[in-house]
Design an enzyme around this catalytic site. Structure first.
Site, PDB file in Angstrom:
ATOM      1  N   HIS A  39     116.001 -39.713  -4.272  1.00  0.00           N
ATOM      2  CA  HIS A  39     115.916 -38.310  -3.853  1.00  0.00           C
ATOM      3  C   HIS A  39     114.431 -38.011  -3.593  1.00  0.00           C
ATOM      4  O   HIS A  39     113.559 -38.617  -4.216  1.00  0.00           O
ATOM      5  CB  HIS A  39     116.434 -37.448  -5.014  1.00  0.00           C
ATOM      6  CG  HIS A  39     116.570 -35.986  -4.723  1.00  0.00           C
ATOM      7  ND1 HIS A  39     115.493 -35.137  -4.663  1.00  0.00           N
ATOM      8  CD2 HIS A  39     117.672 -35.218  -4.497  1.00  0.00           C
ATOM      9  CE1 HIS A  39     115.929 -33.912  -4.412  1.00  0.00           C
ATOM     10  NE2 HIS A  39     117.243 -33.931  -4.309  1.00  0.00           N
ATOM     11  N   ASP A  73     115.355 -41.233 -13.169  1.00  0.00           N
ATOM     12  CA  ASP A  73     115.852 -39.948 -12.685  1.00  0.00           C
ATOM     13  C   ASP A  73     117.338 -39.883 -13.021  1.00  0.00           C
ATOM     14  O   ASP A  73     118.156 -40.563 -12.393  1.00  0.00           O
ATOM     15  CB  ASP A  73     115.613 -39.859 -11.170  1.00  0.00           C
ATOM     16  CG  ASP A  73     116.290 -38.649 -10.529  1.00  0.00           C
ATOM     17  OD1 ASP A  73     117.056 -37.943 -11.212  1.00  0.00           O
ATOM     18  OD2 ASP A  73     116.061 -38.419  -9.326  1.00  0.00           O
ATOM     19  N   GLN A 107     121.826 -37.218 -11.641  1.00  0.00           N
ATOM     20  CA  GLN A 107     123.226 -37.420 -11.245  1.00  0.00           C
ATOM     21  C   GLN A 107     124.009 -38.247 -12.260  1.00  0.00           C
ATOM     22  O   GLN A 107     125.201 -38.487 -12.079  1.00  0.00           O
ATOM     23  CB  GLN A 107     123.291 -38.116  -9.878  1.00  0.00           C
ATOM     24  CG  GLN A 107     122.678 -37.329  -8.753  1.00  0.00           C
ATOM     25  CD  GLN A 107     123.430 -36.044  -8.446  1.00  0.00           C
ATOM     26  OE1 GLN A 107     124.600 -35.889  -8.815  1.00  0.00           O
ATOM     27  NE2 GLN A 107     122.759 -35.107  -7.802  1.00  0.00           N
ATOM     28  N   LYS A 135     123.330 -29.463 -13.450  1.00  0.00           N
ATOM     29  CA  LYS A 135     124.270 -30.453 -12.923  1.00  0.00           C
ATOM     30  C   LYS A 135     125.237 -30.927 -14.010  1.00  0.00           C
ATOM     31  O   LYS A 135     126.211 -31.610 -13.725  1.00  0.00           O
ATOM     32  CB  LYS A 135     123.509 -31.637 -12.337  1.00  0.00           C
ATOM     33  CG  LYS A 135     122.706 -31.254 -11.085  1.00  0.00           C
ATOM     34  CD  LYS A 135     122.301 -32.447 -10.297  1.00  0.00           C
ATOM     35  CE  LYS A 135     121.133 -32.192  -9.377  1.00  0.00           C
ATOM     36  NZ  LYS A 135     121.490 -31.448  -8.150  1.00  0.00           N
ATOM     37  N   CYS A 162     118.425 -34.592   0.776  1.00  0.00           N
ATOM     38  CA  CYS A 162     117.058 -34.808   0.258  1.00  0.00           C
ATOM     39  C   CYS A 162     116.783 -36.289   0.034  1.00  0.00           C
ATOM     40  O   CYS A 162     116.135 -36.673  -0.942  1.00  0.00           O
ATOM     41  CB  CYS A 162     116.800 -34.017  -1.016  1.00  0.00           C
ATOM     42  SG  CYS A 162     116.760 -32.254  -0.746  1.00  0.00           S
TER      43      CYS A 162
END
Lengths: 144, 404
Positions: free
Chosen positions: B121, B198, B201, B224, B362
């Site tokens: 991303h 990261d 997700q 999220k 993104c």
């Protein structure tokens, strides 16, 4: 069938999106400007050949959604042979049309472009319709 | 309560959009919130709103306790060793910026390298790009296969004496690929290279154990994982955080201030300048407790079944091509329809009450790698159903008949 969806994807728009007119480069004395929609990555390049204040030839290249492609295609047809002053006014009218600022009476000057009135119900798509027009304006500024 | 029965915990899902039942398939952008989270935040503002720390009055003590307890909940959720390793930030983006600013910048010399992957991303590219530019360092990129998996051999070759950091996503937001983080970390550590993961997700779909992964930093967003927007988490190993200078400065992060000199607070407060998002932290803790009540194993099992159904359903549609076919995936389905732009697909779906996302997600370098400008993306949560997948398929067919 959702009426508003049918209003957006009118036959004329679908037709121009699939068979875009004036979809080619212009060489020679033509000026060009590229515009980019950072939301989707769509890019359109508009070529303008201006002589004596008149848009002799206008073409475009680039890939986009149905709305942006049809807008570019119909735009090139609408501005061909018109004076840059008139086209400047047309740019304003088209902007007002798709963002909801023009009353139906004023739409007549837009001719076939009035088909884009359906975009009003889709605020997130106004940007798509306006992309080629922004490029046209930029190309005209460079032609001056 | 079965997992299917949990759908009613989400009041927003009961509505209609354009006179159609809402089919919310944009969970990778943000997930919806269960009533428990909404209630907890309302309760904070209704009954215990006060600023934290240094307050001697009852409300301030209650707010401080709730905020500190939220940190412990997060610590347990990711299995950090101690609450001090949990820094509250605005979201994943701020967490990554914090590490770029306070950790990477000081360590980077000219020609040093930071490794990212081709599926990142923008939030896990641009902060590193900026800090590399500033220090004349170099950003190196692990390539991916056409299926959307990391090329591990290339990764191995990129790791070297100049590598100062690996910053890599746990799960791709555009493809759904689950990366082998434990292996990536072990390989980096063999070269004494720290790793930031990261996790934006991953946290809604997978059980995350930062000690088992052995990553040095782990970043994720509350919104999220069924929590509120504006709150996120940076996990960092205590030894690393301890040695890092502040990111922002102001109140709460200092120990003493004179006009000559300021001494800074310990971790994690050193990285939490100003009044934090107290209600957000409380809401996030309730969201994580909620997820734990259902159980991430149960969530993952349900979502994998739904993903298999959705993959099968979409793959059977004519002129639809799935983008991202890694062996390990979460419920993210990126696809393109021949002859149709993703924005047009999404607009038609919207009028059918179906919320999806269209665009580059993104992740423009990833789109370039795949030779695409954009995709349409349907992303699943445990409250989605097979009926909703069928509605998606019908919506795509409708778009095709309208535009293709």
């Amino acid at each position: 069938v959702s009426t508003t969806l049918d209003h957006l994807y009118r036959d004329l728009i679908v037709d121009h999106s699939k068979r875009p007119r004036n979809f080619r480069r212009l060489g020679g004395r033509a000026t060009l400007a590229e515009e980019y929609n950072p939301l989707c990555g769509d890019t359109v390049t508009v070529y303008v050949e201006l002589a004596d204040g008149v848009l002799r030839e206008v073409t475009f290249q680039g890939v986009g959604c149905a709305v942006a492609t049809a807008s570019a295609s119909l735009m090139t047809e609408a501005v061909q042979g018109r004076s840059s002053t008139l086209v400047d006014e047309l740019c304003d009218s088209f902007h007002a049309l798709v963002t909801g600022g023009v009353e139906p009476a004023a739409i007549e000057a837009l001719g076939e472009l009035a088909v884009f009135a359906g975009v009003r119900a889709f605020p997130s798509r106004a940007r798509c319709a306006l992309l080629p027009w922004r490029a046209l304006r930029a190309a005209l500024r460079r032609s001056d | 309560l079965t997992i299917e029965g949990r759908r009613t915990d989400f009041p927003i899902l009961k509505q209609t959009v354009h006179a159609k039942p809402l089919v919310y398939l944009d969970n990778a952008a943000t997930s919806q919130k269960p009533q428990a989270v909404i209630d907890a935040m309302a309760r904070f503002y209704t009954e215990e709103c006060a600023n934290i720390h240094r307050g001697v009055h009852a409300l301030s003590e209650r707010a401080t306790q709730a905020y500190d307890a939220a940190r412990v909940t997060v610590q347990r959720f990711v299995n950090a060793r101690e609450p001090g390793e949990i820094v509250f930030v605005r979201g994943t983006t701020e967490a990554i910026n914090l590490v770029a600013h306070s950790f990477a910048r000081a360590r980077l010399q000219p020609d040093d390298e930071i490794i990212v992957s081709a599926m990142e991303h923008h939030a896990n590219i641009v902060p590193w790009q900026l800090v590399c530019q500033e220090r004349a360092a170099v950003l190196r990129v692990v390539p991916i296969t056409d299926d959307g998996e990391l090329v591990m051999k290339k990764y191995e070759r990129l790791l070297g004496a100049r590598t100062r950091l690996v910053a890599i996503t746990h799960v791709s937001n555009a493809l759904g690929t689950v990366n082998p983080v434990r292996q990536l970390v072990a390989m980096a550590h063999a070269h004494n290279v720290p790793v930031l993961v990261d996790g934006a997700q991953a946290t809604p779909h997978l059980r995350v154990d930062v000690q088992a992964l052995d990553c040095d930093f782990y970043a994720f967003s509350g919104h999220k994982v069924y929590g509120p927007t504006g709150i996120g988490v940076l996990y960092g190993k205590a030894a690393l955080l301890d040695a890092m200078p502040p990111y922002q400065s102001g109140g709460n992060m200092i120990r003493s201030v004179t006009f000559e000199r300021t001494t800074f607070n310990d971790i994690p407060e050193r990285f939490e300048a100003g009044t934090p998002h107290i209600a957000g932290a409380i809401g996030l803790a309730v969201a994580l407790d909620y997820v734990d009540t259902i159980g991430l194993d149960a969530i993952a099992a349900y979502e994998q079944e739904l993903l298999a159904y959705a993959t099968h359903t979409l793959a059977a549609l004519p002129r639809v091509r799935l983008i991202g076919t890694a062996r390990q995936k979460v419920g993210i389905l990126s696809f393109v329809v021949d002859g149709m732009h993703p924005h047009d697909v999404a607009t038609v779906l919207d009028r059918e009450g179906i919320a999806v996302r269209a665009g580059h997600h993104c992740a423009q370098p990833l789109m370039h790698r795949l030779g695409l400008q954009a995709t349409t993306r349907a992303s699943l949560a445990f409250y989605n159903t097979r009926d909703e997948i069928d509605a998606l398929a019908a919506g795509i067919a409708r778009a095709r008949e309208m535009l293709a």
